[in-house]
Design a protein around this motif. Sequence first.
Motif, PDB file in Angstrom:
ATOM      1  N   GLU A 258      51.287  67.062  50.645  1.00  0.00           N
ATOM      2  CA  GLU A 258      51.431  66.584  52.021  1.00  0.00           C
ATOM      3  C   GLU A 258      52.751  65.843  52.213  1.00  0.00           C
ATOM      4  OE1 GLU A 258      48.412  64.225  53.735  1.00  0.00           O
ATOM      5  OE2 GLU A 258      47.067  65.900  54.100  1.00  0.00           O
ATOM      6  N   LYS A 259      53.070  64.955  51.281  1.00  0.00           N
ATOM      7  CA  LYS A 259      54.274  64.131  51.435  1.00  0.00           C
ATOM      8  C   LYS A 259      55.531  64.987  51.472  1.00  0.00           C
ATOM      9  CE  LYS A 259      56.803  60.268  49.389  1.00  0.00           C
ATOM     10  NZ  LYS A 259      56.830  59.236  48.319  1.00  0.00           N
ATOM     11  N   PHE A 260      55.669  65.864  50.488  1.00  0.00           N
ATOM     12  CA  PHE A 260      56.893  66.649  50.419  1.00  0.00           C
ATOM     13  C   PHE A 260      56.838  67.866  51.343  1.00  0.00           C
ATOM     14  CE2 PHE A 260      56.850  64.087  46.598  1.00  0.00           C
ATOM     15  CZ  PHE A 260      58.156  63.602  46.589  1.00  0.00           C
ATOM     16  N   GLY A 261      55.652  68.330  51.669  1.00  0.00           N
ATOM     17  CA  GLY A 261      55.539  69.371  52.681  1.00  0.00           C
ATOM     18  C   GLY A 261      55.908  68.835  54.054  1.00  0.00           C
ATOM     19  N   PHE A 262      55.440  67.615  54.359  1.00  0.00           N
ATOM     20  CA  PHE A 262      55.770  66.943  55.610  1.00  0.00           C
ATOM     21  C   PHE A 262      57.272  66.677  55.669  1.00  0.00           C
ATOM     22  CE2 PHE A 262      54.825  62.997  58.380  1.00  0.00           C
ATOM     23  CZ  PHE A 262      54.897  63.765  59.528  1.00  0.00           C
ATOM     24  N   GLY A 263      57.832  66.211  54.532  1.00  0.00           N
ATOM     25  CA  GLY A 263      59.269  65.935  54.476  1.00  0.00           C
ATOM     26  C   GLY A 263      60.096  67.202  54.634  1.00  0.00           C
ATOM     27  N   LEU A 264      59.639  68.310  54.012  1.00  0.00           N
ATOM     28  CA  LEU A 264      60.350  69.578  54.121  1.00  0.00           C
ATOM     29  C   LEU A 264      60.326  70.096  55.552  1.00  0.00           C
ATOM     30  CD1 LEU A 264      61.802  71.858  52.580  1.00  0.00           C
ATOM     31  CD2 LEU A 264      59.564  72.934  52.233  1.00  0.00           C
ATOM     32  N   PHE A 265      59.190  69.948  56.217  1.00  0.00           N
ATOM     33  CA  PHE A 265      59.068  70.384  57.613  1.00  0.00           C
ATOM     34  C   PHE A 265      60.067  69.648  58.500  1.00  0.00           C
ATOM     35  CE2 PHE A 265      57.193  69.270  61.760  1.00  0.00           C
ATOM     36  CZ  PHE A 265      57.156  70.526  62.350  1.00  0.00           C
ATOM     37  N   LEU A 266      60.166  68.331  58.332  1.00  0.00           N
ATOM     38  CA  LEU A 266      61.091  67.543  59.145  1.00  0.00           C
ATOM     39  C   LEU A 266      62.546  67.849  58.792  1.00  0.00           C
ATOM     40  CD1 LEU A 266      59.240  64.086  59.142  1.00  0.00           C
ATOM     41  CD2 LEU A 266      59.315  65.783  60.979  1.00  0.00           C
ATOM     42  N   ILE A 643      46.249  67.641  61.148  1.00  0.00           N
ATOM     43  CA  ILE A 643      46.510  67.716  59.701  1.00  0.00           C
ATOM     44  C   ILE A 643      45.228  67.511  58.891  1.00  0.00           C
ATOM     45  CG2 ILE A 643      47.676  66.572  57.766  1.00  0.00           C
ATOM     46  CD1 ILE A 643      50.145  66.365  59.404  1.00  0.00           C
ATOM     47  N   PRO A 644      44.399  66.485  59.167  1.00  0.00           N
ATOM     48  CA  PRO A 644      43.120  66.376  58.449  1.00  0.00           C
ATOM     49  C   PRO A 644      42.238  67.611  58.636  1.00  0.00           C
ATOM     50  CG  PRO A 644      43.608  64.325  59.568  1.00  0.00           C
ATOM     51  CD  PRO A 644      44.626  65.324  60.037  1.00  0.00           C
ATOM     52  N   ALA A 645      42.232  68.182  59.849  1.00  0.00           N
ATOM     53  CA  ALA A 645      41.425  69.383  60.092  1.00  0.00           C
ATOM     54  C   ALA A 645      41.925  70.551  59.239  1.00  0.00           C
ATOM     55  CB  ALA A 645      41.468  69.750  61.572  1.00  0.00           C
ATOM     56  N   ALA A 646      43.257  70.666  59.105  1.00  0.00           N
ATOM     57  CA  ALA A 646      43.821  71.745  58.290  1.00  0.00           C
ATOM     58  C   ALA A 646      43.462  71.565  56.813  1.00  0.00           C
ATOM     59  CB  ALA A 646      45.341  71.785  58.464  1.00  0.00           C
ATOM     60  N   VAL A 647      43.539  70.328  56.329  1.00  0.00           N
ATOM     61  CA  VAL A 647      43.166  70.050  54.936  1.00  0.00           C
ATOM     62  C   VAL A 647      41.699  70.392  54.712  1.00  0.00           C
ATOM     63  CG1 VAL A 647      42.867  68.224  53.205  1.00  0.00           C
ATOM     64  CG2 VAL A 647      44.936  68.281  54.607  1.00  0.00           C
ATOM     65  N   ALA A 648      40.851  70.036  55.663  1.00  0.00           N
ATOM     66  CA  ALA A 648      39.415  70.328  55.538  1.00  0.00           C
ATOM     67  C   ALA A 648      39.146  71.826  55.524  1.00  0.00           C
ATOM     68  CB  ALA A 648      38.651  69.667  56.686  1.00  0.00           C
ATOM     69  N   VAL A 649      39.836  72.576  56.382  1.00  0.00           N
ATOM     70  CA  VAL A 649      39.630  74.024  56.464  1.00  0.00           C
ATOM     71  C   VAL A 649      39.972  74.702  55.138  1.00  0.00           C
ATOM     72  CG1 VAL A 649      40.542  76.129  57.522  1.00  0.00           C
ATOM     73  CG2 VAL A 649      39.901  74.204  58.954  1.00  0.00           C
ATOM     74  N   VAL A 650      40.973  74.176  54.431  1.00  0.00           N
ATOM     75  CA  VAL A 650      41.380  74.771  53.155  1.00  0.00           C
ATOM     76  C   VAL A 650      40.510  74.280  52.000  1.00  0.00           C
ATOM     77  CG1 VAL A 650      43.246  74.981  51.471  1.00  0.00           C
ATOM     78  CG2 VAL A 650      43.754  75.102  53.916  1.00  0.00           C
ATOM     79  N   MET A 651      40.358  72.964  51.877  1.00  0.00           N
ATOM     80  CA  MET A 651      39.747  72.381  50.679  1.00  0.00           C
ATOM     81  C   MET A 651      38.228  72.470  50.659  1.00  0.00           C
ATOM     82  SD  MET A 651      42.287  71.598  48.874  1.00  0.00           S
ATOM     83  CE  MET A 651      41.288  70.901  47.585  1.00  0.00           C
ATOM     84  N   VAL A 652      37.571  72.195  51.770  1.00  0.00           N
ATOM     85  CA  VAL A 652      36.104  72.126  51.779  1.00  0.00           C
ATOM     86  C   VAL A 652      35.462  73.473  51.423  1.00  0.00           C
ATOM     87  CG1 VAL A 652      34.059  71.682  53.189  1.00  0.00           C
ATOM     88  CG2 VAL A 652      36.031  70.145  53.330  1.00  0.00           C
ATOM     89  N   PRO A 653      35.862  74.605  52.028  1.00  0.00           N
ATOM     90  CA  PRO A 653      35.244  75.877  51.633  1.00  0.00           C
ATOM     91  C   PRO A 653      35.481  76.237  50.165  1.00  0.00           C
ATOM     92  CG  PRO A 653      36.405  76.105  53.722  1.00  0.00           C
ATOM     93  CD  PRO A 653      36.786  74.779  53.166  1.00  0.00           C
ATOM     94  N   VAL A 654      36.692  75.958  49.655  1.00  0.00           N
ATOM     95  CA  VAL A 654      37.002  76.307  48.264  1.00  0.00           C
ATOM     96  C   VAL A 654      36.144  75.490  47.304  1.00  0.00           C
ATOM     97  CG1 VAL A 654      38.783  76.274  46.488  1.00  0.00           C
ATOM     98  CG2 VAL A 654      39.347  77.045  48.788  1.00  0.00           C
ATOM     99  N   LEU A 655      36.100  74.177  47.494  1.00  0.00           N
ATOM    100  CA  LEU A 655      35.315  73.319  46.607  1.00  0.00           C
ATOM    101  C   LEU A 655      33.824  73.609  46.737  1.00  0.00           C
ATOM    102  CD1 LEU A 655      37.214  69.937  47.121  1.00  0.00           C
ATOM    103  CD2 LEU A 655      37.235  71.364  45.075  1.00  0.00           C
ATOM    104  N   THR A 656      33.382  73.886  47.958  1.00  0.00           N
ATOM    105  CA  THR A 656      31.965  74.208  48.165  1.00  0.00           C
ATOM    106  C   THR A 656      31.601  75.503  47.439  1.00  0.00           C
ATOM    107  OG1 THR A 656      31.972  73.113  50.325  1.00  0.00           O
ATOM    108  CG2 THR A 656      30.190  74.664  49.890  1.00  0.00           C
ATOM    109  N   GLY A 657      32.481  76.514  47.503  1.00  0.00           N
ATOM    110  CA  GLY A 657      32.234  77.769  46.797  1.00  0.00           C
ATOM    111  C   GLY A 657      32.148  77.576  45.289  1.00  0.00           C
ATOM    112  N   GLU A 658      33.017  76.708  44.737  1.00  0.00           N
ATOM    113  CA  GLU A 658      32.961  76.400  43.303  1.00  0.00           C
ATOM    114  C   GLU A 658      31.640  75.736  42.943  1.00  0.00           C
ATOM    115  OE1 GLU A 658      34.899  77.409  41.130  1.00  0.00           O
ATOM    116  OE2 GLU A 658      37.000  77.372  41.708  1.00  0.00           O
ATOM    117  N   MET A 659      31.188  74.851  43.794  1.00  0.00           N
ATOM    118  CA  MET A 659      29.923  74.163  43.550  1.00  0.00           C
ATOM    119  C   MET A 659      28.741  75.128  43.609  1.00  0.00           C
ATOM    120  SD  MET A 659      27.093  72.697  45.312  1.00  0.00           S
ATOM    121  CE  MET A 659      27.620  72.378  46.978  1.00  0.00           C
TER     122      MET A 659
END
Length: 714
Positions: A258-266, A643-659
């Motif tokens: 997030e930090k360096f992605g945000f910095g790269l975008f700017l 940004i939180p919604a985007a993180v949730a869309v990526v991370m929550v389904p992946v981690l849930t599938g692993e579980m």
Amino acid sequence: YKEEKKKHLEFSGKYPKGFYTALWKNFKSSKRDFIVYVSMNLLPATLIFSGVGMAQMLAPFNKEGNILTGHGITAILLEFLIVSLIASLMLMITNLLSYFRKRMRNYSIFSTLGMRKSTLYEVLGAEIVAGILGMLIGGACIGSVILCIIRRIFMARSGVGAQPAKITGFTYLIASLILIGISGIGLMILRDFFLYRELKKMQLGDVEKEKMPEKRIGLWLTIGLVIVVFGIVNFGMRKNAEGLRILLFIFLGIYLAEKFGFGLFLKVRKHKKSYYAKLIPYNSFYYRFKSTFRYVYVISLIPVLILFLFGKDMISAKIAQKPEGLFPYDFVCMATEADETFWKQLQEKYDVKFQEYPMVRVTNVDNSEKLDDARAVIMPQGQHIGISETTYKELNKALGKKSEKMNLSADGKEIYIIYQQDKSTKAHPLDYLNSRKEPYLHIGQPIESYGFLDREKIYPTRTVKGEKMDILTGAFRQGSEENLVVFSDEYFEKVQDDWKKYNWITGDPVEEGEAEEGVTIHHWPTKLVLLNVKNADYQKIEKELQAFRKVHKEDERFDKDVLSCYSKRTSMEQIESERFMTTVVDIFIMGAFLLGSVLVIYLKYESEMTDKKKRNHFLTCIGMSSKEREKLIRTETGIFFWIPAAVAVVMVPVLTGEMWNMREYTKADGVHYLRYLLILAVIYLVVQGIGVKVIEQYTIRKVEGKHERNIKGK
């Protein structure tokens, strides 16, 4: 000159009455900031009071359980308190920081006129103490209401064989001490880091630009993404037991990405033709990169915590198999040949369906996720039921199930594991010290004294040829203990009488002449006894089995969680209580995190309100329309939703599938789980969206007021 200087700088230690009058009027002019400060602290105070109160109130329900293995109501409440402490500390530090910034603007003039630094600390200290008292009183009142509601819910529940304990003054004392301690830690963190530096900055009028990342942005972004992927892969391994350490590792990756992605975008935006056209909407991100990113990162973790970390426990408890289906037998006992008379008498007195199978005790080295010194004897050690392939087939046949084809090696190096737990319990390895595929396993009860250099002789490594979750005797310990470890028939026959050959304290071989029961050897359980009884006889037989447990009390001394005889009804009540407690605690935590995320955004905007008003006045003077000024604020606030919604869309389904994969969820389980997850996601998005929108409109209304009032910061 020196005499005049000394005279003018001389201080008797007392300020004139007018000084205190001015301080009081100054405080009253900022009383709204003080009310906001106390109000924001009510959330952590409520969490702590409720957590400590539940620990006392629900103590009677914790009939079984081990905190170290995460089993039992006490373990659930301990997790709740740890999370509450961390969240409370973070929220209180953020709140203090916001309050200090506002008050420094007021006290900087007093400091410029000669007020000593020690006096400044005393005045701020008095305000903080008053705020803590208000927090304690308010938190105790709200916490009491919540505890009263939870108590009524528990009392209204059927099938629970205990009543909640009454809340005493001790609870309020402990909770108050914890909150005072958290406040003290927060003040110590902020004192040298912020207080004096902020005072100097306000006196000198310095405005410091926050540097954006400029070097090796692509490299650090790649490292962050690699850490996230590596963490996800490791999270999906049973050996890591859905561990919190792996999630923290993933959060580190998200931080870097997030930090360096945000910095790269700017940074990339600087080279676009639209850079100057959209410079003003993005200027605050360029100028206040660090502080903006810190808030964005914290808010980004909230949906992962709500929808996955705590959501999975609550949802899996809701979709799990009913307790009745987890216990095919009314009583399960670990006996020896010496108990044959007892069983005959029991069958003569009552109508009992009796089954008996040969077994051995199987012990693993480490049975908890806590970090241990591998050079020492680790406690608790996990105790399980060792059976032969033939017994495994007979247990399946008794329940009308099909058996797996195993073909295990005759030397005992290959094993098959049956984890006796439902799908609400997290996946974990049999032994936490060694790998999932090669656990350290000892035939016999726990060894209490051995040298770690001899560990592999006493606890040789075994190769896990296969494993699955299933219930054949009963989920009495939900997979933390009493799992089934299957050996080949040849090996089982060879080790069944090992209790006669090895010292039960050290694990060393014992000569035949030295073998003495209770001194050098102990007859561990060798008979797995399964009983089904009539309802009318259940309580009578349960009392009879208390005598059996007394005879085998030596078998229970290693771990209070491992019994010589288990009762279906007691275990069902415990599971029902644990599931309900998990649901209550997780809803409480998720609600607190959701509310906390909105409050953190509010505190950020409230602490920056004076700067935003000045900026708005400047933009008005250069001719920017009100529509464009409002769009600028919407752009700034929108980042805390998207940004939180985007993180949730990526991370929550992946981690849930692993579980799902680790817990062996079926397609039907996944569909059922997904329904609850979608409901939870909608609630999160709606509440977060409304919260961000309210803060956005509040900020617009504040900065778009009369310019004279805004410049004064009122």
